[in-house]
Scaffold this active site. Structure first.
Site, mmCIF file in Angstrom:
data_model
loop_
_atom_site.group_PDB
_atom_site.id
_atom_site.type_symbol
_atom_site.label_atom_id
_atom_site.label_comp_id
_atom_site.label_asym_id
_atom_site.label_seq_id
_atom_site.Cartn_x
_atom_site.Cartn_y
_atom_site.Cartn_z
ATOM 1 N N CYS A 1 -5.409 -3.196 2.653
ATOM 2 C CA CYS A 1 -5.146 -2.944 4.070
ATOM 3 C C CYS A 1 -6.377 -3.070 4.977
ATOM 4 O O CYS A 1 -6.795 -4.181 5.295
ATOM 5 C CB CYS A 1 -4.456 -1.590 4.231
ATOM 6 S SG CYS A 1 -3.529 -1.439 5.793
ATOM 7 N N GLU B 1 0.842 -1.195 0.000
ATOM 8 C CA GLU B 1 0.000 0.000 0.000
ATOM 9 C C GLU B 1 0.878 1.246 0.000
ATOM 10 O O GLU B 1 1.919 1.300 0.649
ATOM 11 C CB GLU B 1 -0.893 -0.002 1.237
ATOM 12 C CG GLU B 1 -1.855 1.173 1.318
ATOM 13 C CD GLU B 1 -2.703 1.175 2.576
ATOM 14 O OE1 GLU B 1 -3.779 1.771 2.545
ATOM 15 O OE2 GLU B 1 -2.285 0.579 3.592
ATOM 16 N N LYS C 1 -9.768 1.597 -2.558
ATOM 17 C CA LYS C 1 -9.992 1.065 -1.211
ATOM 18 C C LYS C 1 -11.366 1.482 -0.698
ATOM 19 O O LYS C 1 -11.724 2.665 -0.733
ATOM 20 C CB LYS C 1 -8.885 1.586 -0.289
ATOM 21 C CG LYS C 1 -8.940 1.104 1.144
ATOM 22 C CD LYS C 1 -7.756 1.683 1.910
ATOM 23 C CE LYS C 1 -7.714 1.255 3.350
ATOM 24 N NZ LYS C 1 -6.552 1.862 4.057
#
Length: 286
Positions: free
Chosen positions: A161, A47, A120
């Site tokens: 994440c 990330e 995300k």
């Protein structure tokens, strides 16, 4: 793939990305050269691989809309140069409205073509027992689209994440045919020590997919500390590779975790424990 052929290799590139995108790109170039020489067919970055900077003013000079950004094309050129597929991890870009930011992954083929994009979904808004306070939603907007894409390693579901903590996302990716899931990350040390390995293994076991998670590691220029331990996990929940090489990051600027991805492993796990057939709940009282 022929049964006698070796399983294709995935390469997880563990980095300590900083506030200089050119320096981060140079590290990625060196790592991809090694990855290609070692026979991997696809490399995975963590990330925020190109810019890890929580200072919104300083980072703002680098963050633009994708159409105006040089970062995707730079990574496309590296995929072509080294002749392997590349998962970008993620990069910060401006949303189309030019106001808020998105945390976006790209899957790039060996010919340089972008095969998929993913923003995300879940924002990291937490106050940790360690005293750390993070409010990702103050600057970023979450995505609203599930993404799966065909790659040399199998049909891949995309996530980033903090998405890791939401199992319903991974169930949906598996329902869309994923047999491998990418989870690039920049985990904090405190949450990594407590939750990283157990959550990664849980996502692999419950979806019966491979999980590949390239991670940030160490002390970063913006002051944060990240956990590292880039991992590859098979659909039975076994750890195939774990990048613990602190010395390698210090010496080269990156560490590698290479893992064979057996395309038949997901089907073996699903035949052994047929979750899809067992999922219907009957005679449960309201």
């Amino acid at each position: 793939m022929d049964a006698s052929s070796p399983a294709p290799l995935a390469a997880l590139i563990q980095m300590t990305s900083g506030i200089d995108p050119d320096a981060n790109l140079a590290t990625i170039d060196r790592a991809m050269a090694e990855v290609a020489a070692r026979g991997a067919v696809m490399a995975f970055l963590p990330e925020m691989s190109l810019l890890l900077d929580r200072d919104r003013v300083r980072s703002g000079g680098h963050i633009v809309r994708e159409a105006d950004s040089r970062w995707p094309s730079a990574l496309q050129a590296l995929a072509q140069k080294h002749g392997i597929w590349l998962h970008s991890g993620s990069m910060p870009l401006l949303a189309d409205d030019g106001e808020r930011r998105v945390n976006r992954s790209h899957v790039i083929a060996a010919d340089g073509g972008i095969r998929a994009r993913y923003d995300k979904i879940h924002m990291f808004d937490v106050t940790l027992p360690s005293g750390e306070n993070w409010r990702e939603s103050a600057a970023y907007e979450g995505g609203n689209r599930l993404v799966v894409v065909d790659t040399p390693l199998g049909r891949m579901g995309l996530s980033i994440c903090y998405d890791l903590r939401f199992p319903e996302l991974y169930r949906a990716l598996a329902d869309r045919g994923a047999t491998i899931i990418a989870i690039p990350a920049a985990f904090t040390v405190s949450t990594g020590e407590a939750h990283w390995h157990v959550l990664m293994r849980a996502r692999a076991i419950e979806t019966q997919c491979h999980v590949v998670a390239a991670a940030q590691y160490g002390s970063h220029a913006d002051g944060r500390q990240t956990y590292g331990h880039s991992v590859a996990i098979d659909p039975w929940g076994m750890i195939l590779a774990d990048a613990e090489a602190k010395q390698a990051v210090a010496q080269k600027g990156y560490a590698l975790a290479l893992a064979p991805i057996d395309a038949a492993a997901a089907e073996r796990a699903r035949q052994a424990i047929p979750l899809a057939q067992s999922r219907t709940v009957r005679n449960v009282a309201p």
